[in-house]
Scaffold this active site. Structure first.
Site, mmCIF file in Angstrom:
data_model
loop_
_atom_site.group_PDB
_atom_site.id
_atom_site.type_symbol
_atom_site.label_atom_id
_atom_site.label_comp_id
_atom_site.label_asym_id
_atom_site.label_seq_id
_atom_site.Cartn_x
_atom_site.Cartn_y
_atom_site.Cartn_z
ATOM 1 N N CYS A 1 -2.153 2.890 3.123
ATOM 2 C CA CYS A 1 -2.906 1.854 3.828
ATOM 3 C C CYS A 1 -4.048 2.471 4.633
ATOM 4 O O CYS A 1 -4.115 3.677 4.852
ATOM 5 C CB CYS A 1 -1.971 1.029 4.714
ATOM 6 S SG CYS A 1 -2.655 -0.593 5.144
ATOM 7 N N ASP A 2 -4.943 1.617 5.100
ATOM 8 C CA ASP A 2 -6.257 2.029 5.590
ATOM 9 C C ASP A 2 -6.256 3.215 6.552
ATOM 10 O O ASP A 2 -7.023 4.162 6.381
ATOM 11 C CB ASP A 2 -6.940 0.850 6.293
ATOM 12 C CG ASP A 2 -7.287 -0.279 5.354
ATOM 13 O OD1 ASP A 2 -6.961 -0.184 4.159
ATOM 14 O OD2 ASP A 2 -7.882 -1.272 5.817
ATOM 15 N N LYS A 3 -5.441 3.166 7.602
ATOM 16 C CA LYS A 3 -5.515 4.197 8.646
ATOM 17 C C LYS A 3 -4.788 5.472 8.255
ATOM 18 O O LYS A 3 -4.900 6.488 8.953
ATOM 19 C CB LYS A 3 -4.956 3.661 9.968
ATOM 20 C CG LYS A 3 -5.575 2.364 10.437
ATOM 21 C CD LYS A 3 -7.079 2.407 10.425
ATOM 22 C CE LYS A 3 -7.675 1.039 10.663
ATOM 23 N NZ LYS A 3 -7.392 0.048 9.603
ATOM 24 N N CYS B 1 0.819 -1.213 0.000
ATOM 25 C CA CYS B 1 0.000 0.000 0.000
ATOM 26 C C CYS B 1 0.855 1.267 0.000
ATOM 27 O O CYS B 1 0.458 2.288 -0.560
ATOM 28 C CB CYS B 1 -0.911 0.023 1.226
ATOM 29 S SG CYS B 1 -1.899 -1.457 1.477
ATOM 30 N N ASP C 1 -2.573 -3.650 7.665
ATOM 31 C CA ASP C 1 -3.687 -4.453 8.170
ATOM 32 C C ASP C 1 -3.668 -5.859 7.584
ATOM 33 O O ASP C 1 -3.949 -6.840 8.273
ATOM 34 C CB ASP C 1 -5.017 -3.778 7.831
ATOM 35 C CG ASP C 1 -5.237 -2.492 8.606
ATOM 36 O OD1 ASP C 1 -4.287 -2.044 9.266
ATOM 37 O OD2 ASP C 1 -6.343 -1.946 8.551
ATOM 38 N N CYS D 1 -5.198 -2.278 -1.227
ATOM 39 C CA CYS D 1 -6.050 -3.416 -1.575
ATOM 40 C C CYS D 1 -7.147 -2.986 -2.550
ATOM 41 O O CYS D 1 -7.808 -1.966 -2.364
ATOM 42 C CB CYS D 1 -6.641 -4.016 -0.320
ATOM 43 S SG CYS D 1 -5.376 -4.598 0.834
ATOM 44 N N SER E 1 -12.966 -5.759 8.272
ATOM 45 C CA SER E 1 -12.215 -5.241 7.140
ATOM 46 C C SER E 1 -13.180 -4.753 6.080
ATOM 47 O O SER E 1 -14.325 -5.214 5.987
ATOM 48 C CB SER E 1 -11.332 -6.349 6.567
ATOM 49 O OG SER E 1 -10.924 -6.048 5.254
#
Length: 557
Positions: free
Chosen positions: A123-125, A50, A82, A195, A473
């Site tokens: 990435c996600d956060k 990511c 993650d 992702c 998720s």
């Protein structure tokens, strides 16, 4: 006022000679102290695909800032992968990293009196962490998304990381052999980027674009494509203009723009995590926005995009079909967006979308026409009942059994549940309860992708319900309910559930109910004792003491 109004605190006057001396060592010259200092919060890391391309984007932004008359200062922010920490103790640090990212950006920008910020994340956060910081700081800012990964390919089908998680369940159920599991593993992630489905990273990048804090089309670009580098360059140029005009994050992050963001999240079929993160961003911007607002928006917004995890396509397909601007134009035409919201470019949403067609192209199937949506209403529902008086979050669209009443199968952690699933101890009709995984109890509110994917892989995704005070998720789908609040550690009713109790998950009535009498619940409540903290030192212990309930965004200030 000058463009460097903040940084004058460290660059102007005789008494700042020592400050300037330090700045000269990092490249400042005599003519640079009147220029705005712009921080580049760079989330580059080789921990995860990511973020492994972010350094290139940061260098593009750095070069563009210099050319536009600003002085860039690069600093690093952390990331947690993650996908790699999923299903392990390490996942407890994922949501914590959102706060660390926010705090680190705020700390650096304030300490160094920067005039503007470019935050670059993957990435996600990274996305909510950055936006929380930018909302707190309220200095001219823009977000640059690292971009999405391209799909992997195996035996004629597209793969994402979720394919690998589901393959674990298929392997456990003897539906695929060791070699096929290995081939899915080898082909799921072909290169750099977040992702690839409409999972959390792509959901949050789409929400940020909808709020006007990033450039149009930037949220669905592939990480490895040249247009992503061009977008990073253009973002830096736009930010310098925003510094001159003093366009501030809190003029962009408003109640109206948050409603726009939620509307877009519903239309693209986005992640449940958007609820948690947008509540936290609203809190940082001091905007009056609550969990019930999500339900009100859900009821009027159709799902327009056929995207994974429950659909067929990935983010790069959405980009080719017209991206977020095409989705937003359709929503605007039908009165579901606030077109007067300002964006970082200085234009309104309506002005940005002026030249976008009102209808999606006929040669694609990713974005549906208005009269043929994927689902007529949004997919992220807020469920309430005696199990979740503050609310819980469920993905309800596409669920084959929207009403499940069944016996509770109670687990005190994700690991014990995962063992039971792989040992084939969960049966059709069961309602799995995973508790003490909330913001305080986990601590850290882990994502339950491993158990939900294992259930799907074993063919139980449509016949088993799963509720938790943890999270899911963005790759999760099925009859799953997360963010149950109050959480078990705080004495929520989920802590009182016993093995075999009847539980109802009713998506249509948006109900989450433990079918036990109030008298019995009072008896159990009187006997319940909070467990000892799992951590007494370090960051998880600090987080557990500070963090709020999930229904308020799991914020720490």
């Amino acid at each position: 006022m000058p463009d460097n109004r903040r940084s004058q605190a460290i660059t102007k006057g005789a008494k700042r000679a020592p400050n300037r001396a330090m700045l000269r060592a990092v490249g400042f010259g005599d003519g640079d102290f009147d220029k705005p200092i712009v921080g580049i919060a760079n989330g580059f890391s080789t921990i995860t695909p990511c973020n492994m391309g972010l350094d290139t984007l940061a260098k593009c932004a750095e070069h563009a800032l210099k050319n536009a008359g600003a002085m860039p200062q690069m600093f690093g922010t952390i990331t947690v992968s993650d996908g790699i920490s999923m299903g392990t103790e390490g996942m407890k640090y994922s949501l914590v990293s959102r706060e660390v990212i926010a705090d680190s950006i705020e700390t650096c920008v304030q300490a160094e009196s920067m005039d503007g910020v470019i935050a670059i994340g993957g990435c996600d956060k990274n996305m909510p962490g950055a936006l929380i910081a930018l909302a707190r700081l309220n200095v001219p800012s823009i977000f640059v998304y690292g971009g999405t990964i391209k799909p992997g390919h195996y035996q004629g089908r597209d793969l994402t990381i979720v394919s690998a998680f589901e393959a674990v369940g298929q392997h456990s159920a003897h539906k695929i052999d060791d070699q096929e599991l290995l081939e899915v593993e080898r082909h799921a992630c072909p290169g750099a980027g977040s992702c690839g489905g409409m999972y959390t990273a792509n959901t949050m990048s789409s929400a940020i674009e909808a709020m006007g804090m990033s450039l149009p089309h930037s949220s669905t670009m592939a990480a490895e494509d040249e247009e992503k580098r061009i977008s990073a360059t253009r973002s830096a140029e736009v930010l310098v203009e925003a510094i001159k005009k003093q366009i501030l994050p809190r003029s962009l992050i408003t109640r109206k723009s948050l409603e726009n963001a939620v509307t877009v999240v519903m239309a693209v079929g986005g992640s449940t995590n958007a609820v948690l993160h947008l509540l936290a961003i609203a809190h940082a911007a001091e905007v009056d926005f609550h969990i019930d607002d999500f339900e009100a928006i859900r009821a009027r917004v159709p799902v327009l995009c056929d995207l994974k995890p429950s659909g067929r396509y990935v983010a790069t397909d959405l980009h080719r079909a017209g991206g977020i601007p095409q989705v937003m134009k359709m929503l605007l035409v039908h009165g579901l967006l606030h077109g007067d919201c300002l964006t970082i470019s200085g234009q309104t949403i309506a002005e940005v979308l002026k030249d976008i067609p009102e209808q999606p192209r006929a040669d694609q199937n990713v974005i549906r026409t208005w009269d043929n949506p994927v689902y007529e209403q949004g997919h992220l529902a807020i469920l309430k009942g005696n199990l979740s008086p503050e609310g819980a979050v469920a993905k309800i669209s596409g669920v084959k059994n929207p009403n499940i009443t069944g016996p509770a199968r109670v687990f005190e952690s994700e690991e014990t549940c995962m063992t039971a699933i792989l040992d084939r101890k969960i049966k059709p009709g069961d309602v799995v309860v995973i508790r003490y995984e909330g913001p305080r109890g986990g601590p850290g509110m882990r994502e339950m992708l491993s158990p939900t994917s294992a259930l799907i892989g074993e063919g139980l995704g449509d016949s088993v319900g799963l509720i938790t005070d943890g999270r899911f998720s963005g790759g999760t789908y099925g009859m799953v309910v997360g963010h149950v609040a109050p959480e078990a550690y705080a004495g929520g009713v989920i802590a009182l559930v016993e093995e075999g109790d009847s539980i109802t998950i009713d998506a249509h009535r948006r109900l989450l109910q433990l079918n036990v009498s109030e008298t019995e619940l009072e008896r159990r409540r009187a006997a319940w004792q909070p467990p000892a903290p799992r951590y007494t030192r370090g960051v998880l212990a600090k987080y557990a003491k500070l963090v709020s309930t999930a229904s308020r965004g799991a914020v720490t200030d």
